[in-house]
Scaffold this active site. Structure first.
Site, mmCIF file in Angstrom:
data_model
loop_
_atom_site.group_PDB
_atom_site.id
_atom_site.type_symbol
_atom_site.label_atom_id
_atom_site.label_comp_id
_atom_site.label_asym_id
_atom_site.label_seq_id
_atom_site.Cartn_x
_atom_site.Cartn_y
_atom_site.Cartn_z
ATOM 1 N N GLY A 182 0.802 -1.216 0.000
ATOM 2 C CA GLY A 182 0.000 0.000 0.000
ATOM 3 C C GLY A 182 0.835 1.267 0.000
ATOM 4 O O GLY A 182 2.018 1.278 -0.338
ATOM 5 N N GLU A 213 1.448 26.975 7.258
ATOM 6 C CA GLU A 213 0.532 26.199 8.091
ATOM 7 C C GLU A 213 -0.668 27.049 8.486
ATOM 8 O O GLU A 213 -0.519 28.176 8.952
ATOM 9 C CB GLU A 213 1.250 25.692 9.341
ATOM 10 C CG GLU A 213 0.351 25.128 10.440
ATOM 11 C CD GLU A 213 -0.558 23.997 9.971
ATOM 12 O OE1 GLU A 213 -1.719 23.971 10.409
ATOM 13 O OE2 GLU A 213 -0.105 23.155 9.156
ATOM 14 N N HIS A 243 24.177 3.949 31.373
ATOM 15 C CA HIS A 243 24.877 5.219 31.154
ATOM 16 C C HIS A 243 26.138 4.961 30.318
ATOM 17 O O HIS A 243 26.856 3.991 30.575
ATOM 18 C CB HIS A 243 25.272 5.830 32.497
ATOM 19 C CG HIS A 243 26.098 7.067 32.372
ATOM 20 N ND1 HIS A 243 25.561 8.288 32.037
ATOM 21 C CD2 HIS A 243 27.444 7.263 32.507
ATOM 22 C CE1 HIS A 243 26.518 9.198 31.995
ATOM 23 N NE2 HIS A 243 27.682 8.594 32.276
#
Length: 464
Positions: free
Chosen positions: A40, A203, A443
């Site tokens: 797809g 936007e 760490h």
């Protein structure tokens, strides 16, 4: 005589092919109808090829900043055609992988356009003159979505393109206006800008990535502006003049109207579901706000018919469609899957820095009535981030102040699309801050920022 199956899936995107494979694992005889390419949009024109493009942009960016790591590199330049070809090759490889999986699980591929007919029957049209009929007691609709278009911004493939055209174009534009500051628009803005195209991003909402937590949206806006991307928020493209040599884009902004000359325009204003001409009206399948109405297990109003993915209400994300497909077919098979928790589905945006989120934003947590504790840890305080030269961004966590429920997490930074899974699993297990604070993280790692942010929410962060 119609060939009969236990389950027929129309569409082979991340919802359809996953549903088909899970059904086959559960002993069903399955057929999948696909008119184009297995996988797809996601695999062929969306998730996978865009990530290949973004990786090329990231490598180019590394080359341009190699001196910061003590490495001398002769001036790098992008080969746009090679970048696109690599992207297409990645998609082709993944598509072949789905062919292999279908063969492994004995899933039949029916090539053509599928349409729902009455009484558990579907038609597969191969050409104007050739149509075959098939039958199954259970039919899953998974036809996906396509680029959304506005009447005055119709995609023509030359002046105005959609994401699909962007993934097959072999020449790099000198300039581009991208309409839409959501995930698709921002990813393409990062890609084009990084390889040297002049980018203008428009936007309609007042912020980029308007679905994200406000802190994330603000950070990405500042990051884009710092990179040199021209951004207009709370703005609208009202018209595009299509010229022989390019375009003139008319933009209405809070500061007034302006015109931007650009070689190309990319429309990235979302997607719309492929619900036309698949037999919904003829079979009385109920719709809700332009999508197919379903129950908690994706059953439609038509007996024996189900719908998943972009066709139904919910975020249009590949992993959501896959999860829906699995829940749907497990229910069909008589199992008792839990309904999908849509408030614990992560979203990821593959910019640099990356964006990842799950659960409530701070705004929605407050609107839902929670009293909250918020913790933020910046990657500038992370040893691994500093050593990697990737100190942009932060981890933000939100907890219910009364019971310690982990309401949400929002991250900006390198590798956060991988880190978000820790939060998803923790929320699924109803983990509180106490368990996270007492789970030692290695760490130096980027993931230490999660435990530091959680500790910050409770006033116990060590490295802040």
């Amino acid at each position: 005589m119609c060939q009969e199956y236990d389950l027929i899936v129309i569409g082979s995107g991340p919802g359809g092919y996953v549903a088909a494979i899970r059904a086959a694992q559960l002993g069903m005889q399955v057929a999948v109808i696909e008119q184009e390419a297995l996988g797809g949009v996601c695999l062929n024109w969306g998730c996978i090829p865009t990530k290949a493009l973004l990786k090329s942009a990231q490598v180019f960016d590394y080359c341009n900043h190699a001196a910061a790591y003590g490495i001398e590199v002769i001036k790098a330049k992008p080969n746009f055609q090679a970048i696109i070809e690599r992207s297409r090759d990645v998609s082709a490889t993944m598509s072949r992988g789905i062919h292999h999986l279908f063969k492994k699980h004995k899933i039949t591929i029916l090539e053509g356009r599928g349409k729902l007919l009455p009484a558990g029957t579907v038609s597969v049209t191969i050409s104007a003159a050739v149509t075959h009929l098939y039958r199954a007691p259970h039919i899953v609709l998974a036809t996906g979505a396509r680029s959304r278009q506005l009447p005055h911004l119709s995609i023509d493939g030359s002046h105005i393109i959609g994401y699909r055209e962007a993934l097959s174009r072999t020449t790099q534009p000198d300039s581009i206006v991208i309409i839409g500051g959501g995930a698709i628009g921002c990813e393409f803005a990062y890609f084009y800008h990084t390889i040297g195209t002049k980018v203008t991003l428009v936007e309609y909402n007042s912020s980029l990535l308007p679905l994200e937590d406000e802190a994330v949206s603000k950070y990405i806006l500042k990051s884009f502006i710092k990179k040199g991307i021209e951004v207009y928020t709370a703005s609208e493209v009202t018209k595009v003049d299509r010229l022989q040599s390019g375009t003139v884009v008319h933009i209405t902004t809070p500061s007034g109207d302006l015109q931007v000359e650009s070689e190309l325009v990319l429309a990235a204003i979302g997607v719309q579901p492929n619900v036309e001409n698949i037999g919904l009206e003829e079979n009385g399948v109920l719709m809700e706000s332009g999508k197919i109405a379903v129950d908690g297990y994706y059953k439609t109003s038509c007996n024996g018919v189900y719908a998943i993915g972009d066709l139904v209400k919910g975020p249009a994300l590949a992993h959501v469609a896959s999860a829906e497909g699995i829940v749907c077919v497990e229910k069909i098979a008589g199992l008792t899957p839990d309904p999908l928790d849509y408030n614990n589905l992560p979203s990821c945006i593959y910019l640099q820095p990356e964006v990842a989120a799950v659960g409530y934003t701070e705004k929605y947590a407050k609107e839902a009535g929670y009293k909250i504790k918020v913790g933020v840890f910046p990657f500038s305080a992370s040893g691994k981030a500093q050593a990697s030269g990737l100190s942009e961004g932060f981890v933000k966590v939100i907890f219910d102040a009364q019971y310690g429920e982990w309401l949400g997490a929002h991250m900006v930074g390198a590798h956060v699309t991988e880190m978000i899974s820790e939060v998803v699993v923790a929320r699924k297990l109803e983990t509180t801050a106490h368990e996270i604070q007492n789970s030692t993280h290695p760490h130096p790692t980027m993931s230490e920022a999660i435990v530091e942010a959680v500790s910050a929410a409770y006033g116990a962060a060590i490295h802040l």
